[in-house]
Design an enzyme around this catalytic site. Structure first.
Site: not given
Ligand code: R5P
Length: 256
Positions: A63, A96, A133, A156, A182
């Site tokens: 990320r 990612h 998202d 989101k 996700d």
């Molecule tokens: C970010 O864009 C990733 O796809 C996930 O949505 C994110 O890493 C999830 O993080 P968390 O579980 O802390 O909300």
């Protein structure tokens, strides 16, 4: 693999692997696993200089693929460059950001683990797939298409590492079993926020599905709203209920 008294890692591969085609499989979460990867690569470097293939089921720091603020490290680039020192081929699962592929100056293939997730969710009787998202919408589409069910996505905004805000949207989920899909679950905040919207709109039950389940501190509590949680085995956890090994094995055979 063992540790010295001060906690430093010790790696030795006792077999003579000269001339063998070597495939090293090593995930990179938590942080110690990264160091293990580098040491394992180094231990193999004499025997496998020309042919080492590294399989990184979870590519950590994916990320941080660019500088969001001046002075930051481009962490995923730093890792890709280090892996390249002792390997000429790398396979990953759902990195990612695809930009990571440009950072590895060798052959690299990113394999989708979503078919593995789709297999589980189909068995689980899921009626619809939702991306929490916009970034995850390609994953929800793929899983929904593979299962032959509908899919949708939410929008989101991330406020900080622990807080997200998800826009409300009419989803038509009354009495449905809906999977939120996700690539990564970290704190669980993204998933929980989507689940609340689904429950408010009358979803019968909600399932959290991800490829990489990190489940950092507090995630289990945040995810209690879900009726089921499934992750793959790219990072091992109590929710690793499905394996991406078939997806990887298929690609390794043709990747040379
Ligand atoms: C970010 O864009 C990733 O796809 C996930 O949505 C994110 O890493 C999830 O993080 P968390 O579980 O802390 O909300």
């Amino acid at each position: 693999m063992s540790e010295f008294a001060d906690g430093e890692l010790y790696v030795r591969i006792p077999e003579d692997l000269d001339g063998e085609e070597i495939i090293l499989v090593q995930t990179t979460y938590p942080n110690d696993k990264l160091l293990e990867l580098y040491l394992l690569q180094d231990a193999l470097s004499d025997s496998a200089k020309e042919s080492l293939t590294v399989v990184v089921p979870y590519f950590a720091y994916g990320r941080q693929d660019k500088r969001f603020e001046e002075g930051e490290a481009i962490s995923s680039r730093a890792i890709a460059r280090r892996v390249r020192v002792d390997a000429n081929r790398m396979l990953t699962v759902d990195v990612h950001h695809k930009r990571v592929l440009d950072y590895f100056d060798g052959m690299m293939l990113d394999v989708s683990g979503m078919p593995a997730l789709a297999r589980y969710l189909e068995e689980d009787g899921v009626d619809m797939v939702l991306a929490p998202d916009e970034n995850a919408s390609r994953h929800a589409k793929l899983v929904g298409d593979l299962m032959g069910v509908g899919w949708d996505y939410l929008k989101k905004e991330r406020i900080d590492s622990w807080t997200v805000e998800t826009e409300e949207k009419a989803l038509g989920v009354k009495d449905l079993r809906v999977a939120v899909v996700d690539d990564v679950i970290s704190t669980g905040g993204t998933m929980a926020s989507a689940a609340r919207i689904l429950k408010d709109q009358g979803a019968k039950s909600v399932v959290a599905g991800c490829i990489h389940g990190l489940f950092v501190k507090g995630a289990e509590d945040r995810l209690k709203v879900f009726d089921d949680i499934v992750a793959t085995d790219t990072v091992s956890s109590s929710h690793s209920k499905v394996s991406v090994a078939p997806e990887l094995a298929k690609e390794i055979k043709t990747f040379s």
